[in-house]
Every structure is written in structure tokens, then in C-alpha cells.
Scaffold this motif. Sequence first.
Motif, PDB file in Angstrom:
ATOM      1  N   ALA A  72       0.728  -1.071   0.012  1.00  0.00           N
ATOM      2  CA  ALA A  72       0.145  -0.079   0.012  1.00  0.00           C
ATOM      3  C   ALA A  72       1.021   1.109  -0.004  1.00  0.00           C
ATOM      4  O   ALA A  72       0.388   2.322  -0.205  1.00  0.00           O
ATOM      5  CB  ALA A  72      -0.835  -0.152   1.170  1.00  0.00           C
ATOM      6  N   VAL A  73       2.111   1.227   0.055  1.00  0.00           N
ATOM      7  CA  VAL A  73       3.047   2.311   0.100  1.00  0.00           C
ATOM      8  C   VAL A  73       2.848   2.801  -1.279  1.00  0.00           C
ATOM      9  O   VAL A  73       2.921   2.216  -2.159  1.00  0.00           O
ATOM     10  CB  VAL A  73       4.366   2.015   0.594  1.00  0.00           C
ATOM     11  N   LYS A  74       3.055   4.238  -1.265  1.00  0.00           N
ATOM     12  CA  LYS A  74       2.990   5.125  -2.266  1.00  0.00           C
ATOM     13  C   LYS A  74       4.248   4.919  -3.303  1.00  0.00           C
ATOM     14  O   LYS A  74       5.356   5.026  -2.823  1.00  0.00           O
ATOM     15  CB  LYS A  74       2.898   6.743  -2.091  1.00  0.00           C
ATOM     16  N   THR A  75       3.908   5.028  -4.675  1.00  0.00           N
ATOM     17  CA  THR A  75       5.491   4.767  -5.597  1.00  0.00           C
ATOM     18  C   THR A  75       5.502   6.082  -6.394  1.00  0.00           C
ATOM     19  O   THR A  75       4.364   6.607  -6.381  1.00  0.00           O
ATOM     20  CB  THR A  75       5.417   3.630  -6.393  1.00  0.00           C
ATOM     21  N   GLY A  76       6.647   6.302  -6.734  1.00  0.00           N
ATOM     22  CA  GLY A  76       6.941   7.336  -7.484  1.00  0.00           C
ATOM     23  C   GLY A  76       8.579   8.091  -7.284  1.00  0.00           C
ATOM     24  O   GLY A  76       9.316   7.222  -6.819  1.00  0.00           O
ATOM     25  N   LEU A  77       8.468   9.322  -7.378  1.00  0.00           N
ATOM     26  CA  LEU A  77       9.682   9.849  -7.309  1.00  0.00           C
ATOM     27  C   LEU A  77      10.183   9.824  -5.950  1.00  0.00           C
ATOM     28  O   LEU A  77       9.234  10.412  -5.186  1.00  0.00           O
ATOM     29  CB  LEU A  77       9.907  11.386  -7.880  1.00  0.00           C
ATOM     30  N   PRO A  78      11.349   9.702  -5.477  1.00  0.00           N
ATOM     31  CA  PRO A  78      11.696   9.693  -3.970  1.00  0.00           C
ATOM     32  C   PRO A  78      11.760  10.826  -3.396  1.00  0.00           C
ATOM     33  O   PRO A  78      11.942  11.869  -3.951  1.00  0.00           O
ATOM     34  CB  PRO A  78      12.923   8.707  -3.821  1.00  0.00           C
ATOM     35  N   ASN A  79      11.305  10.924  -1.827  1.00  0.00           N
ATOM     36  CA  ASN A  79      11.697  12.292  -1.176  1.00  0.00           C
ATOM     37  C   ASN A  79      13.074  12.465  -1.204  1.00  0.00           C
ATOM     38  O   ASN A  79      14.029  11.597  -1.321  1.00  0.00           O
ATOM     39  CB  ASN A  79      11.131  12.101   0.266  1.00  0.00           C
ATOM     40  N   GLU A  80      13.313  13.733  -0.939  1.00  0.00           N
ATOM     41  CA  GLU A  80      14.774  14.229  -0.805  1.00  0.00           C
ATOM     42  C   GLU A  80      15.365  13.665   0.457  1.00  0.00           C
ATOM     43  O   GLU A  80      14.587  13.407   1.495  1.00  0.00           O
ATOM     44  CB  GLU A  80      14.612  15.670  -0.401  1.00  0.00           C
ATOM     45  N   LEU A  81      16.719  13.488   0.415  1.00  0.00           N
ATOM     46  CA  LEU A  81      17.176  12.463   1.496  1.00  0.00           C
ATOM     47  C   LEU A  81      17.196  13.556   2.803  1.00  0.00           C
ATOM     48  O   LEU A  81      17.793  14.578   2.910  1.00  0.00           O
ATOM     49  CB  LEU A  81      18.859  12.147   1.072  1.00  0.00           C
ATOM     50  N   ASP A  82      16.723  12.968   3.802  1.00  0.00           N
ATOM     51  CA  ASP A  82      16.586  13.847   5.114  1.00  0.00           C
ATOM     52  C   ASP A  82      17.743  13.237   6.208  1.00  0.00           C
ATOM     53  O   ASP A  82      17.454  12.126   6.715  1.00  0.00           O
ATOM     54  CB  ASP A  82      15.136  13.434   5.542  1.00  0.00           C
ATOM     55  N   LEU A  83      18.707  13.895   6.446  1.00  0.00           N
ATOM     56  CA  LEU A  83      19.976  13.372   6.883  1.00  0.00           C
ATOM     57  C   LEU A  83      19.577  13.755   8.708  1.00  0.00           C
ATOM     58  O   LEU A  83      20.236  12.885   9.547  1.00  0.00           O
ATOM     59  CB  LEU A  83      21.195  14.010   6.714  1.00  0.00           C
TER      60      LEU A  83
END
Length: 290
Positions: A72-83
Motif C-alpha cells: 500500500a506504500v505510494k510509489t513514485g519519485l523519492p523524497n529528498e534525503l533527510d539526514l
Amino acid sequence: KEQHLRKPDWLKIKLNTNDEYKGLKKLMREKNLHTVCEEARCPNIHECWGERRTATMMILGSVCTRACRFCAVKTGLPNELDLAEPERVADSVAIMNLKHVVITMVARDDLKDGGAQVLAETVRAIRRKSPLTSVEVLPSDLGGLEENLQILMDAKPDILNHNIETVRRLTPRVRARAKYERSLEFLRLAKEMQPDIPTKSSLMIGLGETEEEIIEVMDDLRANDVDIMTIGQYLQPTKKHLSVKKYYSPIEFGKLRKIAMEKGFKHCEAGPLVRSSYHADEQVNEATKA
Ligand code: SF4
Ligand code: SF4
């Protein structure tokens, strides 16, 4: 047209919303964190968040670069890396006073290390802030690269969990971008790198597999030294996902559990509502017993 099976009674459960649950939900939003418990609409959420103080957090964003047909997780372009995410997760684990936490992730095929570094940092941050909390990691196959797995194993999680999800034959249909053999190899390597860390894998059933195929999965996992297995009923998250081919009864799950224990797993949870992280808090001690 695919036939639609009726949900059996044992899957119709009552949700009782306790205060603990509401408090944790609020905290998750404040910290901008995602839990699988919520996103997968897990039926065990009240038991886990309430009595058991277990939760499964999903890091590296809420968008996956893969699109498995059960998920059920959304797919698509990933989020920006959050350090800053590892520290935020660790703060929440401490505030929630969790006994056991499962850290999972969306697949990050866009990152060279597959997200291994952020996952390893998260394990370390939780250790620093909550030394008594057991930490289970449930990574993707991290691009199938050994060096990525090494980054994670160096952080010494309490359990390394990697889900095989379905039987060999159905893998291309159910999780197209993953590979059955690659998942087995991943589990084997994890054990080789850190022999003292228990390994674990989960299987969903109800997607059209046969009993022989389920037993083949057990044998394949044991052949790669996997210690813990969970077996649960696949539930269709939305109409767009794969349909359920069979609802297994609690008795059938009991039989599968028995077969698994005979195959030499140290622990097996099997049941209609069993999820990868269900009763995970109990498995830490059992699997590390000699
Ligand atoms: Fe969350 Fe796992 Fe418990 Fe479900 S079984 S509520 S996903 S910790
Ligand atoms: Fe869902 Fe994981 Fe598949 Fe992504 S890789 S779609 S999070 S099961």
C-alpha cells in the motif's frame, strides 16, 4: 474477471482506540514520521502500540521507488534525503518508550548505498537514546550489494529481517523488482557477517501458492540459516492490488507453524493477522537463546 472472496469472520476484528494509541498517533505527525502500522492499515495496531509498545517505523521517506503489487506504500519519485531523520526517529522511540522497534524503509534504488547509511545511523541513534529498546531492521535488498548490507550489519541491530514475501514462482508477479534468490542470498550474507544476530523472514500467503511451495520457502530459508519465520494472510489493501486467492483458516496456520518448527526455526509466528513485526518483542530473546 477475478472472483471476489468474502472475508472470513476471523479477520473481522474490532478496533478499540485507547488513549495510548491516540497519543502515539499525534506524536508521529508532530515528528513527521511514517509508520507501517498506519500506512499498511495493520489490524494489530492497538495491541502493538498499546500493550506491547512495539511499532514499525518507515524511514527514507514515504514514497517507494518500487511498486510491489501487494503493497500500500505510494510509489513514485523519492523524497529528498533527510539526514536529520535518524535523530528524529530515535527521539520518538524514546518518547514512546518503546520496548521493541522495527525500522523499515521504502526501497531507494535512486541511492548508491540503497539507504544503508541512514538506516545504520538510525540504529545507532536509537541505541544511544534508548539502550534498553531492542531494534529490528527490515531493509529492502539494498540494491543487492554486499557492501551496503555490511554498512547495516556493522551497526549491529538486534534482528535482521528481510522478507521473502511470497513463494519462488509468484515472486516476479508479486514483487517484480525483487528476486527470490537475491533475498535468500541477502539473508545468508547477513548471517555470515554477524553470526550472532538472528535473521528473520516473512511470507504472506493467500496469493495462489500451493502448500508444497510454502514448504519449499521454509526449506530455502533454513538452508540459508534463517532463525525466525512469520507467516500471515495476505489482505488486499485496495482494489488495484492483487486479489486474495485464498483465506487460510487459523487451523491451517497452526499446521504450517508446526511444520516450520520441525524444520528447525527457533521461532515461528503464523496466523491470519500475523505481520512481519507481530510479537517481534518476544522473538529477540528466544532467537538469541542457545
Ligand atoms: Fe505495526 Fe507490525 Fe504491530 Fe502491525 S504488527 S501494528 S505493522 S508493529
Ligand atoms: Fe512496498 Fe517495499 Fe515493495 Fe516498496 S519495496 S513497494 S515499500 S514492499
